[in-house]
Design an enzyme around this catalytic site. Structure first.
Site, PDB file in Angstrom:
ATOM      1  N   TRP A 145      -3.163  45.212  16.258  1.00  0.00           N
ATOM      2  CA  TRP A 145      -2.035  45.578  15.379  1.00  0.00           C
ATOM      3  C   TRP A 145      -2.135  47.000  14.831  1.00  0.00           C
ATOM      4  O   TRP A 145      -3.213  47.579  14.793  1.00  0.00           O
ATOM      5  CB  TRP A 145      -1.845  44.573  14.260  1.00  0.00           C
ATOM      6  CG  TRP A 145      -2.948  44.287  13.257  1.00  0.00           C
ATOM      7  CD1 TRP A 145      -3.909  43.314  13.374  1.00  0.00           C
ATOM      8  CD2 TRP A 145      -3.178  44.917  11.979  1.00  0.00           C
ATOM      9  NE1 TRP A 145      -4.703  43.304  12.250  1.00  0.00           N
ATOM     10  CE2 TRP A 145      -4.278  44.270  11.384  1.00  0.00           C
ATOM     11  CE3 TRP A 145      -2.543  45.949  11.292  1.00  0.00           C
ATOM     12  CZ2 TRP A 145      -4.772  44.637  10.123  1.00  0.00           C
ATOM     13  CZ3 TRP A 145      -3.036  46.317  10.034  1.00  0.00           C
ATOM     14  CH2 TRP A 145      -4.143  45.657   9.469  1.00  0.00           C
ATOM     15  N   TYR A 149       5.440  36.939   6.749  1.00  0.00           N
ATOM     16  CA  TYR A 149       6.277  38.126   6.886  1.00  0.00           C
ATOM     17  C   TYR A 149       7.629  37.895   6.203  1.00  0.00           C
ATOM     18  O   TYR A 149       8.372  36.991   6.567  1.00  0.00           O
ATOM     19  CB  TYR A 149       6.475  38.496   8.363  1.00  0.00           C
ATOM     20  CG  TYR A 149       5.203  38.948   9.071  1.00  0.00           C
ATOM     21  CD1 TYR A 149       4.006  39.147   8.379  1.00  0.00           C
ATOM     22  CD2 TYR A 149       5.190  39.182  10.443  1.00  0.00           C
ATOM     23  CE1 TYR A 149       2.844  39.560   9.029  1.00  0.00           C
ATOM     24  CE2 TYR A 149       4.039  39.599  11.094  1.00  0.00           C
ATOM     25  CZ  TYR A 149       2.872  39.784  10.382  1.00  0.00           C
ATOM     26  OH  TYR A 149       1.719  40.186  11.024  1.00  0.00           O
TER      27      TYR A 149
HETATM   28  P1  NDP Z   1       2.543  50.552  13.863  1.00  0.00           P
HETATM   29  O1  NDP Z   1       1.264  50.999  13.289  1.00  0.00           O
HETATM   30  O2  NDP Z   1       2.857  51.046  15.232  1.00  0.00           O
HETATM   31  O3  NDP Z   1       3.693  50.949  12.842  1.00  0.00           O
HETATM   32  C1  NDP Z   1       5.036  50.749  13.169  1.00  0.00           C
HETATM   33  C2  NDP Z   1       5.905  51.626  12.293  1.00  0.00           C
HETATM   34  O4  NDP Z   1       5.651  53.012  12.576  1.00  0.00           O
HETATM   35  C3  NDP Z   1       7.368  51.410  12.570  1.00  0.00           C
HETATM   36  O5  NDP Z   1       7.907  50.308  11.890  1.00  0.00           O
HETATM   37  C4  NDP Z   1       7.948  52.750  12.132  1.00  0.00           C
HETATM   38  O6  NDP Z   1       7.992  52.738  10.710  1.00  0.00           O
HETATM   39  C5  NDP Z   1       6.888  53.732  12.607  1.00  0.00           C
HETATM   40  N1  NDP Z   1       7.097  54.164  14.012  1.00  0.00           N
HETATM   41  C6  NDP Z   1       7.011  53.412  15.138  1.00  0.00           C
HETATM   42  N2  NDP Z   1       7.251  54.142  16.232  1.00  0.00           N
HETATM   43  C7  NDP Z   1       7.502  55.390  15.811  1.00  0.00           C
HETATM   44  C8  NDP Z   1       7.813  56.599  16.487  1.00  0.00           C
HETATM   45  N3  NDP Z   1       7.899  56.641  17.812  1.00  0.00           N
HETATM   46  N4  NDP Z   1       7.993  57.714  15.738  1.00  0.00           N
HETATM   47  C9  NDP Z   1       7.900  57.676  14.394  1.00  0.00           C
HETATM   48  N5  NDP Z   1       7.611  56.563  13.684  1.00  0.00           N
HETATM   49  C10 NDP Z   1       7.404  55.422  14.393  1.00  0.00           C
HETATM   50  O7  NDP Z   1       2.618  48.963  13.970  1.00  0.00           O
HETATM   51  P2  NDP Z   1       2.776  47.866  12.801  1.00  0.00           P
HETATM   52  O8  NDP Z   1       1.974  48.227  11.605  1.00  0.00           O
HETATM   53  O9  NDP Z   1       4.217  47.595  12.636  1.00  0.00           O
HETATM   54  O10 NDP Z   1       2.076  46.635  13.484  1.00  0.00           O
HETATM   55  C11 NDP Z   1       2.634  46.063  14.671  1.00  0.00           C
HETATM   56  C12 NDP Z   1       2.648  44.565  14.537  1.00  0.00           C
HETATM   57  O11 NDP Z   1       1.309  44.084  14.407  1.00  0.00           O
HETATM   58  C13 NDP Z   1       3.356  43.990  13.302  1.00  0.00           C
HETATM   59  O12 NDP Z   1       4.746  43.938  13.443  1.00  0.00           O
HETATM   60  C14 NDP Z   1       2.747  42.612  13.240  1.00  0.00           C
HETATM   61  O13 NDP Z   1       3.340  41.774  14.207  1.00  0.00           O
HETATM   62  C15 NDP Z   1       1.307  42.898  13.627  1.00  0.00           C
HETATM   63  N6  NDP Z   1       0.453  43.061  12.427  1.00  0.00           N
HETATM   64  C16 NDP Z   1      -0.518  42.121  12.204  1.00  0.00           C
HETATM   65  C17 NDP Z   1      -1.331  42.182  11.114  1.00  0.00           C
HETATM   66  C18 NDP Z   1      -2.375  41.133  10.912  1.00  0.00           C
HETATM   67  O14 NDP Z   1      -2.996  41.074   9.861  1.00  0.00           O
HETATM   68  N7  NDP Z   1      -2.611  40.288  11.887  1.00  0.00           N
HETATM   69  C19 NDP Z   1      -1.186  43.249  10.093  1.00  0.00           C
HETATM   70  C20 NDP Z   1      -0.171  44.207  10.431  1.00  0.00           C
HETATM   71  C21 NDP Z   1       0.597  44.124  11.563  1.00  0.00           C
HETATM   72  P3  NDP Z   1       9.012  53.637   9.835  1.00  0.00           P
HETATM   73  O15 NDP Z   1      10.160  54.053  10.721  1.00  0.00           O
HETATM   74  O16 NDP Z   1       9.419  52.740   8.726  1.00  0.00           O
HETATM   75  O17 NDP Z   1       8.208  54.785   9.359  1.00  0.00           O
END
Ligand code: NDP
Length: 331
Positions: A213, A54
């Site tokens: 995730w 990351y």
């Molecule tokens: P989400 O699918 O929940 O996406 C999060 C993003 O969505 C935020 O950064 C924000 O982005 C937007 N968001 C979140 N809440 C809201 C809301 N209430 N209203 C509007 N927009 C919102 O989760 P992630 O993709 O971030 O995944 C979570 C975690 O999982 C990661 O941080 C990581 O630790 C893990 N992960 C692991 C992976 C793996 O291969 N093992 C791959 C991917 C993630 P924005 O404001 O920029 O639009």
């Protein structure tokens, strides 16, 4: 907050957790990152997810600084790292020994993550993807040895097939080693197969735990892309075009629009409905949230309030709207 056992382990993990992919060290400033950690912890979250890859290692550095500043008792939270992709640190490319699941990289990456996170041990250490170039015996032995040395407490996998996970268990059984405790798959209203079908047997047999995730599929399930492309969001980050194209596919947007109407009828916000839907699945040990703004995390932490509204009837309605419920085995 609710807590659950991580698979068959005795570890009590909060059912909502918090991760730093694409935000810490990249999209947001360090102060916001700290504020988010504090909101998460104060809301009962005890698991913070990270990975060597990351932001090329910066995400772990930012989290490490935040953990140091917070002065939370080390025994009150769980922190992870993941190994496989390497941490290029923006210095231009990785050498072959700096990635994968060889003993060399697994051990070195662990030491590097500990340093960046400023902790003495990782609670959870994930193999971020399977590595076809390394014998599974080597990886299982390496993980076992790190646990024996007290450098990691539990190890797991991410995006491995059920067969690959069972292969790791076979090796662990053969040599009397500690096998994987948990898997980290993608799971949300748009991506369901692995969690709902592929792993269905191994929840029972080896007691697999799951730290899922992208509960909002990178934000599309918040409904904010329903009427156009908002500024300043993840899918607009330079270099993330691949994620944008994959996520904003027409069939995804159509599904989200339909479920957003149901969310309106129910009087709940779309992000909360989407997160609560993940929590409703009892095979999900924890839902890893992501957030770029404090208000998002404050909102998402309320997902438990929506759970009582997810009756069988409402779940069936959601399935009918999504039209993507995977075929399940007849047992
Ligand atoms: P989400 O699918 O929940 O996406 C999060 C993003 O969505 C935020 O950064 C924000 O982005 C937007 N968001 C979140 N809440 C809201 C809301 N209430 N209203 C509007 N927009 C919102 O989760 P992630 O993709 O971030 O995944 C979570 C975690 O999982 C990661 O941080 C990581 O630790 C893990 N992960 C692991 C992976 C793996 O291969 N093992 C791959 C991917 C993630 P924005 O404001 O920029 O639009």
């Amino acid at each position: 907050m609710e807590y659950s056992r991580l698979g068959k382990s005795g570890l009590q993990i909060s059912r909502l957790s918090f991760g730093s992919w694409l935000t810490f060290g990249k999209q947001i400033g360090d102060t916001t990152a700290e504020d988010l950690m504090k909101i998460a912890y104060d809301g009962g979250i005890n698991f913070f997810d990270n990975a060597e890859a990351y932001a090329g290692g910066k995400s772990e550095e930012v989290m490490g600084e935040a953990l140091k500043k917070m002065e939370w008792r080390r025994d009150s939270y769980i922190v992870s790292s993941k190994v496989f992709f390497g941490a290029d640190g923006g210095k231009g490319g990785l050498m072959p020994t700096q990635k994968g699941l060889s003993r060399k990289h697994v051990v070195e990456a662990c030491h590097q993550a500990l340093k960046r996170l400023q902790v003495d041990y990782l609670d959870l250490y994930f193999c971020h993807r399977p590595d076809k170039q390394t014998p599974i015996e080597e990886t299982v032995w390496s993980m076992h040895n790190l646990i024996q040395q007290g450098l990691a407490l539990y190890w797991g996998t991410s995006e491995w097939s059920a067969q690959e996970i069972m292969e790791a268990h076979r090796v662990a059984d053969q040599y009397n080693l500690i096998g994987p405790t948990m898997e980290q798959p993608q799971y949300n209203m748009l991506v369901r197969d692995k969690v709902e079908v592929e792993y269905s047997q191994i929840y029972k047999t080896v007691g697999l735990g799951t730290t899922i995730w992208s509960p909002l599929a990178s934000g599309i399930l918040s409904g904010k892309y329903n009427d156009g492309f908002p500024e300043g969001t993840r899918l607009g980050i330079e270099g993330m075009e691949w994620l944008k194209d994959r996520t904003l596919a027409e069939e995804n947007l159509n599904r989200v629009k339909k479920v957003s109407e149901l969310a309106n009828e129910l009087g709940v916000s779309m992000p909360l409905l989407a997160i609560a839907w993940c929590l409703k699945n009892e095979d999900v040990s924890t839902v890893i949230l992501g957030a770029s703004k404090t208000g998002q995390l404050e909102e998402n932490l309320k997902a438990f309030d929506v759970l009582p509204q997810l009756t069988d009837e409402v779940m069936e309605k959601i399935d009918a709207l999504l039209e993507n419920r995977p075929e399940r085995p007849p047992f």
